[in-house]
Scaffold this active site. Structure first.
Site, PDB file in Angstrom:
ATOM      1  N   PHE A   1       0.858  -1.183   0.000  1.00 39.11           N
ATOM      2  CA  PHE A   1       0.000   0.000   0.000  1.00 39.11           C
ATOM      3  C   PHE A   1       0.902   1.244   0.000  1.00 39.11           C
ATOM      4  O   PHE A   1       1.838   1.322   0.789  1.00 39.11           O
ATOM      5  CB  PHE A   1      -0.913  -0.015   1.232  1.00 39.11           C
ATOM      6  CG  PHE A   1      -1.962   1.052   1.197  1.00 39.11           C
ATOM      7  CD1 PHE A   1      -3.129   0.866   0.470  1.00 39.11           C
ATOM      8  CD2 PHE A   1      -1.777   2.256   1.867  1.00 39.11           C
ATOM      9  CE1 PHE A   1      -4.091   1.866   0.425  1.00 39.11           C
ATOM     10  CE2 PHE A   1      -2.743   3.255   1.820  1.00 39.11           C
ATOM     11  CZ  PHE A   1      -3.907   3.053   1.104  1.00 39.11           C
TER      12      PHE A   1
ATOM     13  N   TYR B   1     -11.334   2.250  10.550  1.00 36.74           N
ATOM     14  CA  TYR B   1     -12.531   2.667   9.800  1.00 36.74           C
ATOM     15  C   TYR B   1     -12.917   1.661   8.721  1.00 36.74           C
ATOM     16  O   TYR B   1     -13.906   1.836   8.038  1.00 36.74           O
ATOM     17  CB  TYR B   1     -12.347   4.058   9.182  1.00 36.74           C
ATOM     18  CG  TYR B   1     -11.079   4.256   8.379  1.00 36.74           C
ATOM     19  CD1 TYR B   1     -10.978   3.785   7.075  1.00 36.74           C
ATOM     20  CD2 TYR B   1      -9.989   4.918   8.934  1.00 36.74           C
ATOM     21  CE1 TYR B   1      -9.816   3.964   6.349  1.00 36.74           C
ATOM     22  CE2 TYR B   1      -8.809   5.098   8.210  1.00 36.74           C
ATOM     23  CZ  TYR B   1      -8.730   4.617   6.915  1.00 36.74           C
ATOM     24  OH  TYR B   1      -7.579   4.789   6.195  1.00 36.74           O
ATOM     25  N   LYS B   2     -12.124   0.593   8.583  1.00 41.27           N
ATOM     26  CA  LYS B   2     -12.427  -0.423   7.571  1.00 41.27           C
ATOM     27  C   LYS B   2     -13.310  -1.502   8.207  1.00 41.27           C
ATOM     28  O   LYS B   2     -14.459  -1.250   8.510  1.00 41.27           O
ATOM     29  CB  LYS B   2     -11.124  -0.963   6.991  1.00 41.27           C
ATOM     30  CG  LYS B   2     -10.355   0.139   6.219  1.00 41.27           C
ATOM     31  CD  LYS B   2      -8.990  -0.269   5.719  1.00 41.27           C
ATOM     32  CE  LYS B   2      -8.389   0.876   4.893  1.00 41.27           C
ATOM     33  NZ  LYS B   2      -6.987   0.650   4.537  1.00 41.27           N
TER      34      LYS B   2
ATOM     35  N   ASP C   1       1.403  -4.190   9.145  1.00 36.34           N
ATOM     36  CA  ASP C   1       0.264  -3.304   8.882  1.00 36.34           C
ATOM     37  C   ASP C   1      -0.967  -4.198   8.748  1.00 36.34           C
ATOM     38  O   ASP C   1      -1.044  -5.027   7.836  1.00 36.34           O
ATOM     39  CB  ASP C   1       0.503  -2.496   7.594  1.00 36.34           C
ATOM     40  CG  ASP C   1      -0.592  -1.462   7.337  1.00 36.34           C
ATOM     41  OD1 ASP C   1      -1.738  -1.670   7.820  1.00 36.34           O
ATOM     42  OD2 ASP C   1      -0.322  -0.463   6.648  1.00 36.34           O
TER      43      ASP C   1
ATOM     44  N   ARG D   1     -12.602  -3.853  -6.751  1.00 30.96           N
ATOM     45  CA  ARG D   1     -12.566  -4.569  -5.466  1.00 30.96           C
ATOM     46  C   ARG D   1     -13.964  -4.662  -4.876  1.00 30.96           C
ATOM     47  O   ARG D   1     -14.762  -3.728  -4.964  1.00 30.96           O
ATOM     48  CB  ARG D   1     -11.694  -3.824  -4.452  1.00 30.96           C
ATOM     49  CG  ARG D   1     -10.229  -3.913  -4.653  1.00 30.96           C
ATOM     50  CD  ARG D   1      -9.488  -3.469  -3.399  1.00 30.96           C
ATOM     51  NE  ARG D   1     -10.004  -2.188  -2.851  1.00 30.96           N
ATOM     52  CZ  ARG D   1      -9.471  -1.575  -1.805  1.00 30.96           C
ATOM     53  NH1 ARG D   1      -8.441  -2.097  -1.167  1.00 30.96           N
ATOM     54  NH2 ARG D   1      -9.966  -0.423  -1.378  1.00 30.96           N
TER      55      ARG D   1
HETATM   56  C1  LIG Z   1      -6.160   1.759   4.201  1.00 27.37           C
HETATM   57  C2  LIG Z   1      -4.710   1.536   4.453  1.00 27.37           C
HETATM   58  C3  LIG Z   1      -3.914   2.540   5.033  1.00 27.37           C
HETATM   59  C4  LIG Z   1      -4.498   3.899   5.272  1.00 27.37           C
HETATM   60  O1  LIG Z   1      -3.696   4.727   6.069  1.00 27.37           O
HETATM   61  P1  LIG Z   1      -4.297   6.102   6.575  1.00 27.37           P
HETATM   62  O2  LIG Z   1      -3.175   6.747   7.276  1.00 27.37           O
HETATM   63  O3  LIG Z   1      -5.476   5.785   7.444  1.00 27.37           O
HETATM   64  O4  LIG Z   1      -4.766   6.882   5.385  1.00 27.37           O
HETATM   65  C5  LIG Z   1      -2.599   2.232   5.334  1.00 27.37           C
HETATM   66  N1  LIG Z   1      -2.081   1.018   5.055  1.00 27.37           N
HETATM   67  C6  LIG Z   1      -2.822   0.053   4.467  1.00 27.37           C
HETATM   68  C7  LIG Z   1      -2.211  -1.273   4.173  1.00 27.37           C
HETATM   69  C8  LIG Z   1      -4.146   0.283   4.144  1.00 27.37           C
HETATM   70  O5  LIG Z   1      -4.861  -0.651   3.541  1.00 27.37           O
END
Ligand SMILES: *Cc1c(COP(=O)(O)O)cnc(C)c1O
Length: 434
Positions: free
Chosen positions: A148, A244-245, A219, A393
């Site tokens: 990501f 938030y996911k 992560d 997705r």
């Molecule tokens: C959604 C996601 C993020 C998002 O990070 P934010 O700081 O909340 O924007 C980070 N890492 C991964 C792997 C994600 O899927």
């Protein structure tokens, strides 16, 4: 520093027919799955718009009326009436560790090993710096190419700040294990990949990193609330992730940080502030890190977001994550079976891990016109998302997605593909958020 090109993680796509173990589904079979689904009643905790099939809970979980009630109380009473007194009266001050302790159960961690603050991006900076400082004699931070983007960007930023003291290295997924060497200080990996949902073997890779003397940061943004986790049992060093996911904490809800207890005394997060001080209300001139996870805090937390998250977690108190994962796997199999059954010949390709690996809770299809097709789906209230350059997705979240939802969603997709409805000009115009 190795420049990160526009490289995308290698992922196999094949026409649906290449997958085995297919079965032909009838609507009655799908209804029977719903009738015997032990998680079916969980859907009642959510408020979803009528007529919408929401397949984007891997990006933004839906709202629970219980969360609204809690936030309403906060606004009306805690903020509205009790005002500043609420920091003590309603113990806002303790929210990071109180919610951290609730998350610990979901993460397979000790209650004192998790806290909640800032965003996942900011928290990655903190734990990567902390891990880096625990391996001062090594230069390298290693991650997966195609991770990501924020993960790579944050680590590149750390390397840049160090002016040569830290080297950022990104390698293909298959080469990660071999690339962990005696100069690797920290390995940073996303447990479930955001595109193909491939899941790393956390225990095995963590052991591999430790065998080479490196530390590991996981992560868990696409894992937490979707698959069973066992950070302590896997001997993970640090972890971070979004709430938030799959945890449904609400847009922009604060992220979590995990640090194994054995690192608490020596870890230094790099980014510190008064909330991480041992005695913030002494207002001393010099920083003295708080004991335990508190030192990972920076400044005043987002109280509205913290309380919304706290309420959202009620749902997880008595939830068996193995049951959640099992239903997720069934939903995914059904989805791919139905794509073959109803969408053969439309040029849609399954995006699956290569080599085959256990998966998280979303599925993906590849099509060169994926953006327009997804827009056509969203217009018909089947909501997924699009990841450039060509991936559609669909989050198959077991707490509120029924087997019938999957059946209906694939029907709508088949209709869009067979009629060519996605070719309408309006679907080609890109929004800023895809
Ligand atoms: C959604 C996601 C993020 C998002 O990070 P934010 O700081 O909340 O924007 C980070 N890492 C991964 C792997 C994600 O899927």
């Amino acid at each position: 520093m190795v420049p990160s090109s526009n490289f995308h993680a290698p992922m196999a796509s094949r026409p649906p027919s290449a997958r085995q173990a297919r079965r032909l589904w009838a609507i009655g079979d799908v209804q029977a799955l719903d009738a015997h689904d032990p998680l079916a009643a969980r859907r009642e905790a959510f408020q979803l718009p009528v007529g919408t099939i929401y397949l984007c809970g891997n990006s933004l979980g839906p709202m629970q009326p219980g969360v609204r009630a809690r936030v309403q109380h906060l606004i009306d009473i805690e903020w509205g009436v009790d005002l500043i007194r609420s920091w003590n009266l309603h113990d806002w001050f303790a929210l990071p560790e109180r919610i951290g302790a609730r998350l610990a159960r979901i993460l397979g961690a000790g209650a004192d090993e998790v806290t909640v603050a800032d965003s996942t991006s900011v928290n990655l900076f903190k734990v990567a710096c902390a891990a880096r400082s625990l391996r001062p004699d090594r230069r390298r931070i290693l991650t997966e190419r195609g991770n990501f983007p924020t993960d790579a960007y944050v680590l590149q930023g750390i390397a840049q700040m160090s002016r040569g003291g830290t080297e950022f290295v990104a390698v293909d997924r298959q080469r990660i294990s071999d690339a962990i060497d005696e100069d690797t200080a920290v390995v940073v990996l996303t447990h479930v990949h955001y595109k193909d949902a491939a899941m790393f073997d956390m225990a095995a890779i963590t052991a591999r990193a430790h065998a080479a003397g490196a530390l590991i940061v996981w992560d868990l943004s696409h894992s937490v609330g979707a698959v069973p986790l066992a950070l302590d049992a896997c001997k993970a060093d640090f972890a971070i992730g979004c709430t938030y996911k799959y945890l449904n904490g609400g847009p922009g809800s604060p992220a979590f940080i995990y640090a194994a207890r054995r690192h608490h005394d020596a870890m230094h997060p790099g980014l510190v502030g008064w909330w991480g001080d041992a005695r913030p209300f002494d207002f001393a001139d010099d920083f003295e890190p708080a004991a335990g996870m508190r030192r990972m805090l920076t400044g005043t937390g987002p109280v509205i977001g913290l309380l919304a998250l706290d309420a959202a977690l009620d749902l997880f108190d008595d939830l068996d994550m193995n049951e959640v994962q099992l239903k997720s796997q069934c939903l995914s199999s059904l989805f791919f079976d139905l794509i073959e059954q109803k969408c053969a010949g439309f040029g849609l390709e399954e995006v699956i891990p290569d080599p085959p690996a256990p998966r998280g809770s979303h599925v993906a299809l590849r099509h060169s016109e994926g953006y327009a097709i997804m827009q056509a789906l969203v217009r018909r209230n089947v909501i997924g998302d699009f990841r450039a350059p060509d991936i559609m997705r669909f989050g198959l979240t077991p707490l509120y997605t029924s087997y019938r939802d999957v059946w209906n969603a694939v029907d709508v997709l088949a209709e869009i593909m067979s009629t060519g409805a996605w070719q309408a000009h309006e679907y080609t115009l890109r929004s800023r958020v895809t």
